[in-house]
Write a protein that holds these residues in place. Structure first.
Motif, mmCIF file in Angstrom:
data_model
loop_
_atom_site.group_PDB
_atom_site.id
_atom_site.type_symbol
_atom_site.label_atom_id
_atom_site.label_comp_id
_atom_site.label_asym_id
_atom_site.label_seq_id
_atom_site.Cartn_x
_atom_site.Cartn_y
_atom_site.Cartn_z
ATOM 1 N N TYR A 1 -43.196 -47.993 11.223
ATOM 2 C CA TYR A 1 -43.083 -47.168 12.417
ATOM 3 C C TYR A 1 -42.323 -45.891 12.065
ATOM 4 N N ALA A 2 -42.416 -44.929 12.956
ATOM 5 C CA ALA A 2 -41.650 -43.682 12.809
ATOM 6 C C ALA A 2 -41.090 -43.338 14.180
ATOM 7 N N ARG A 3 -39.791 -43.147 14.228
ATOM 8 C CA ARG A 3 -39.126 -42.748 15.477
ATOM 9 C C ARG A 3 -38.642 -41.315 15.342
ATOM 10 N N VAL A 4 -38.448 -40.680 16.473
ATOM 11 C CA VAL A 4 -37.950 -39.301 16.483
ATOM 12 C C VAL A 4 -36.649 -39.217 15.691
ATOM 13 N N SER A 5 -35.756 -40.168 15.908
ATOM 14 C CA SER A 5 -34.457 -40.131 15.220
ATOM 15 C C SER A 5 -34.619 -40.283 13.703
ATOM 16 N N ASP A 6 -35.578 -41.117 13.262
ATOM 17 C CA ASP A 6 -35.818 -41.287 11.826
ATOM 18 C C ASP A 6 -36.352 -40.000 11.203
ATOM 19 N N ILE A 7 -37.282 -39.382 11.898
ATOM 20 C CA ILE A 7 -37.880 -38.137 11.404
ATOM 21 C C ILE A 7 -36.808 -37.048 11.339
ATOM 22 N N ALA A 8 -36.013 -36.941 12.401
ATOM 23 C CA ALA A 8 -34.955 -35.923 12.452
ATOM 24 C C ALA A 8 -33.968 -36.111 11.305
ATOM 25 N N ALA A 9 -33.561 -37.351 11.062
ATOM 26 C CA ALA A 9 -32.602 -37.618 9.988
ATOM 27 C C ALA A 9 -33.212 -37.305 8.620
ATOM 28 N N SER A 10 -34.454 -37.694 8.419
ATOM 29 C CA SER A 10 -35.114 -37.474 7.129
ATOM 30 C C SER A 10 -35.338 -36.005 6.824
ATOM 31 N N LEU A 11 -35.692 -35.237 7.843
ATOM 32 C CA LEU A 11 -35.972 -33.815 7.643
ATOM 33 C C LEU A 11 -34.750 -32.931 7.915
ATOM 34 N N GLU A 12 -33.651 -33.561 8.322
ATOM 35 C CA GLU A 12 -32.411 -32.839 8.616
ATOM 36 C C GLU A 12 -32.626 -31.756 9.670
ATOM 37 N N VAL A 13 -33.244 -32.165 10.772
ATOM 38 C CA VAL A 13 -33.465 -31.278 11.915
ATOM 39 C C VAL A 13 -32.991 -31.989 13.181
ATOM 40 N N GLN A 14 -32.913 -31.254 14.261
ATOM 41 C CA GLN A 14 -32.505 -31.820 15.541
ATOM 42 C C GLN A 14 -33.647 -32.631 16.157
ATOM 43 N N PRO A 15 -33.327 -33.714 16.874
ATOM 44 C CA PRO A 15 -34.376 -34.488 17.547
ATOM 45 C C PRO A 15 -35.250 -33.641 18.480
ATOM 46 N N SER A 16 -34.667 -32.638 19.123
ATOM 47 C CA SER A 16 -35.463 -31.779 20.014
ATOM 48 C C SER A 16 -36.529 -31.011 19.231
#
Length: 150
Positions: free
Chosen positions: A22-37
């Motif tokens: 799965y992929a969650r917004v928080s996982d993507i944000a942490a991996s790419l070092e960007v804000q969840p928004s």
């Protein structure tokens, strides 16, 4: 048309789904070092372009198109890493260089680089020849830098 940023997101979503299921917004944000928004905005764009199916609080699914492109981005990234390793680029430099290169390489150039990596896999004696040649160039270069004639 995918932007470099869209490619990065698709690659990351594909990677997370492959590794975690799965992929969650928080996982993507942490991996790419960007804000969840920022992730949410990009997911909306990717959804509009039919690369993902995204519903707030429900999750992210790659469409077949998104799956195919995410896999392609991941393979491209891996191949470029392998190419730079073949050239003897230090590991600490590889990640930064791949991020700079991967969005600017044409499919034809990428195919040629892939052929070269595969060639060296099949012909390790040629790779050793390249490594010897590169080492000799490094010696000559340092001799010139030191002010010695070669």
């Amino acid at each position: 048309m995918l932007t470099p940023s869209m490619e990065d997101y698709l690659e990351k979503i594909y990677e997370l789904m492959h590794d975690k299921g799965y992929a969650r917004v928080s996982d993507i944000a942490a991996s790419l070092e960007v804000q969840p928004s920022s992730v949410t905005k990009m997911l909306q764009k990717l959804d509009e372009n039919h690369y993902v199916t995204y519903e707030k609080y429900r999750g992210i699914l790659l469409t077949s198109r998104g799956q195919r492109l995410g896999k392609l981005m991941k393979e491209r990234h891996h191949m470029l890493e392998e190419f730079l390793r073949v050239l003897g680029v230090p590991e600490e430099t590889i990640h930064k260089d791949v991020e700079g290169i991967e969005h600017h390489v044409s499919p034809n150039t990428l195919q040629s680089l892939q052929a070269l990596v595969l060639y060296f896999d099949d012909h390790p004696e040629s790779l050793k020849g390249l490594q010897s040649y590169t080492a000799q160039l490094d010696v000559e270069s340092s001799d010139q830098t030191d002010g010695r004639a070669t």
